[in-house]
Design an enzyme around this catalytic site. Structure first.
Site, PDB file in Angstrom:
ATOM      1  N   CYS A   2       1.058  -1.205   0.107  1.00 24.43           N
ATOM      2  CA  CYS A   2      -0.194   0.158   0.395  1.00 24.43           C
ATOM      3  C   CYS A   2       1.455   1.414  -0.248  1.00 24.43           C
ATOM      4  O   CYS A   2       1.693   1.630   0.996  1.00 24.43           O
ATOM      5  CB  CYS A   2      -1.333  -0.258   1.270  1.00 24.43           C
ATOM      6  SG  CYS A   2      -2.283   1.292   1.194  1.00 24.43           S
ATOM      7  N   GLU A 118      -4.317   0.390  -5.948  1.00 21.25           N
ATOM      8  CA  GLU A 118      -3.139  -0.815  -6.808  1.00 21.25           C
ATOM      9  C   GLU A 118      -2.721  -0.942  -8.098  1.00 21.25           C
ATOM     10  O   GLU A 118      -3.742  -0.653  -8.493  1.00 21.25           O
ATOM     11  CB  GLU A 118      -3.651  -2.158  -5.770  1.00 21.25           C
ATOM     12  CG  GLU A 118      -2.291  -2.874  -5.752  1.00 21.25           C
ATOM     13  CD  GLU A 118      -1.143  -3.178  -5.088  1.00 21.25           C
ATOM     14  OE1 GLU A 118      -0.183  -2.374  -6.202  1.00 21.25           O
ATOM     15  OE2 GLU A 118      -1.157  -2.673  -3.560  1.00 21.25           O
TER      16      GLU A 118
END
Length: 360
Positions: A2, A118
């Protein structure tokens, strides 16, 4: 992993997102907080941590704005902080590495965001996706924080987000994901509990959704609602381009094969049938190329006959022609191998006519 997130929450919404509705909430450095659609390591984000001066039930918490990207307290004061080095911590080894192990007992915190980004790798191309809860509620991540003092005596608070293996639904996108605390029980355990190992696992609930967004969010300077706007994937365009080039290549190959076939056919057509056989004489060659009526088999123009010559030429010319075509004695005796052919050709009218028109 992340490395990018959206946090446009108001300061008052963050404790509620972490189910900290009761008790006092103390603010620290919240003047540094800037809501952003595209926040990354090195930027300021508010986190929820325990208040060291609060009662033991953990009701009191601190809303503390820290920099994303852990700088361990044992880092040299003269070192330049690198926020991209430890913005994530692998939950599988967090209890083994010195940078994180010492933080587990008392330096756990919560990070609340609306969603995170992402990237899906497709060869050299990367397509970002925005991941969030389908009902719009904030996501709460498990995190660790630390403080470091530089050479000027300034104390800097930083944090890192824990990651785990990707859920079964997200494995196609990436092999890692942040540790998501999906309910009040898991949030309370991470902030105040002791048995935390069960929390460090993929989030498998179906309420986590995603969609593709613009690749422009790869730059931290790109900001605003456009960051989370869904964009269509270019699969159809790519398919059309691929189809165009594949059709073009197939056409080229077909034309190449056709040219090669025509070339081979031309070579075969021009080769004589009796290529391997040596012609016996000029008579054989001429006779084989004409039919019984004097027509050339290899041409659309008919060969002249004896009668045509008689009509167009005088008898005197024809006698002179016959005299010219008779072989001399020297010519007959030149070679025994050609003698038979010359004698045979002397009485062959077709050969004589051919020679005559050749002279003319």
């Amino acid at each position: 992993m992340c490395g990018r997130a959206r946090c446009t929450l108001r300061a008052d919404d963050i404790p509620r997102a972490c189910h900290r509705n009761n008790g006092a909430t103390r603010h620290v450095n919240m003047d540094r907080y800037r809501p952003s659609y595209n926040v990354g390591p090195g930027m300021n984000l508010p986190v929820i941590r325990r208040d060291d001066g609060s009662n033991t039930d953990g009701a009191g918490v601190v809303l503390h704005c820290m920099k994303w990207g852990l700088i361990p307290s044992f880092t040299k004061k003269t070192d330049k902080p690198d926020f991209f080095k430890m913005f994530n911590a692998r939950s599988e080894s967090v209890s083994e590495k010195a940078s994180f192990r010492r933080l587990l007992p008392k330096s756990r915190c919560l990070v609340a965001v609306e969603g995170f980004y992402e990237w899906k790798k497709d060869g050299s191309r990367k397509q970002p996706y925005y991941i969030h809860f389908g009902d719009g509620r904030p996501l709460v991540f498990a995190a660790l924080y630390d403080s470091w003092e530089n050479s000027e005596g300034e104390k800097l608070y930083t944090f890192t987000i824990l990651t785990t293996s990707a859920s079964s639904a997200m494995q196609w996108l990436h092999d890692r994901m942040p540790v998501i605390l999906g309910d009040k029980g898991s949030i309370d355990t991470w902030l105040n509990g002791s048995k935390i190992d069960a929390l460090l696992k993929p989030y498998e609930n179906p309420d986590l959704v995603w969609y593709p967004v613009t690749p422009a969010i790869g730059k931290l300077s790109f900001e605003g609602p456009e960051c989370v706007k869904e964009v269509p994937l270019k699969t159809q365009e790519n398919n059309l381009i691929s189809k165009f080039f594949s059709t073009r290549e197939a056409k080229k190959e077909q034309e190449s094969n056709m040219d090669q076939s025509l070339c081979n056919g031309s070579v075969k057509t021009n080769l004589p049938k009796n290529l391997k056989e040596e012609p016996k004489s000029a008579d054989d060659e001429f006779t084989s190329s004409t039919d019984k009526e004097g027509h050339d088999l290899n041409s659309n123009v008919p060969a002249p006959s004896f009668g045509d010559v008689g009509k167009s030429q005088t008898k005197r010319d024809y006698e002179e022609f016959l005299a010219d075509t008779k072989p001399s004695k020297e010519e007959i005796e030149v070679s025994p191998a050609s003698k038979k052919g010359n004698i045979k050709s002397g009485g062959d009218k077709q050969q004589t006519l051919f020679s005559y028109f050749g002279k003319k």
